[in-house]
Design a protein around this motif. Structure first.
Motif, PDB file in Angstrom:
ATOM      1  N   ILE A   1      -5.190   0.228  -2.992  1.00 35.69           N
ATOM      2  CA  ILE A   1      -4.889   0.431  -1.571  1.00 35.69           C
ATOM      3  C   ILE A   1      -6.049  -0.062  -0.705  1.00 35.69           C
ATOM      4  O   ILE A   1      -5.833  -0.731   0.309  1.00 35.69           O
TER       5      ILE A   1
ATOM      6  N   TRP B   1      -6.029   5.092   5.976  1.00 36.91           N
ATOM      7  CA  TRP B   1      -6.006   5.094   4.511  1.00 36.91           C
ATOM      8  C   TRP B   1      -7.279   5.725   3.963  1.00 36.91           C
ATOM      9  O   TRP B   1      -7.236   6.487   2.994  1.00 36.91           O
TER      10      TRP B   1
ATOM     11  N   ASN C   1      -5.754  -2.856   2.170  1.00 38.25           N
ATOM     12  CA  ASN C   1      -5.967  -2.438   3.567  1.00 38.25           C
ATOM     13  C   ASN C   1      -7.430  -2.112   3.798  1.00 38.25           C
ATOM     14  O   ASN C   1      -7.800  -0.960   3.964  1.00 38.25           O
TER      15      ASN C   1
ATOM     16  N   ALA D   1       0.835  -1.210   0.000  1.00 44.47           N
ATOM     17  CA  ALA D   1       0.000   0.000   0.000  1.00 44.47           C
ATOM     18  C   ALA D   1       0.869   1.260   0.000  1.00 44.47           C
ATOM     19  O   ALA D   1       0.582   2.215  -0.732  1.00 44.47           O
TER      20      ALA D   1
END
Length: 139
Positions: A92, A102, A96, A43
């Protein structure tokens, strides 16, 4: 008494079982930690590539208003910039799923492109990951 081999012969299978369970648990934890670290690194790498894209295309990174006129090369490039950004964020999110930091970082970046995202056919047709569409809809 501890030097008596008959006692050890009786308890050796139990001791071996306890040691084996302990070793399996340590291995499981190491695999889990390694997997999480690999996901985090992936990520971070994707986001670093996105930041490089922003640096190389700083005029697009802050958002671009569609100019009047149909054949504007900069706006066409901007559309591709946003597509690359959305693809990066989608990756990403897939890596995650549960990390709130994030989601906040992605949301802050998407806010810069809110005008474009409101008009985007790929967003309107929900061609991106459902979680990314959810973040976009929060804007």
């Amino acid at each position: 008494m501890l030097l008596d081999l008959s006692i050890w012969e009786r308890w050796l299978p139990f001791v071996a079982l306890i040691v084996a369970i302990f070793v399996v648990k340590i291995a499981y934890v190491q695999v889990h930690v390694g997997r999480e670290e690999a996901r985090r690194a992936a990520a971070n790498n994707i986001y670093q590539q996105y930041l490089t894209l922003c640096f190389e295309n700083s005029k697009f990174a802050k958002g671009l208003v569609q100019p009047s006129g149909t054949n504007n090369l900069d706006y066409s490039k901007y559309c591709w910039f946003v597509s690359m950004m959305l693809f990066s964020f989608e990756q990403i999110i897939e890596i995650n799923v549960s990390e709130e930091k994030w989601h906040r970082a992605i949301k802050l970046q998407l806010l810069r492109h809110k005008d474009f995202l409101n008009k985007s056919s790929t967003v309107r047709e929900e061609q991106w990951d459902d979680r990314l569409i959810g973040i976009i809809n929060e804007l």
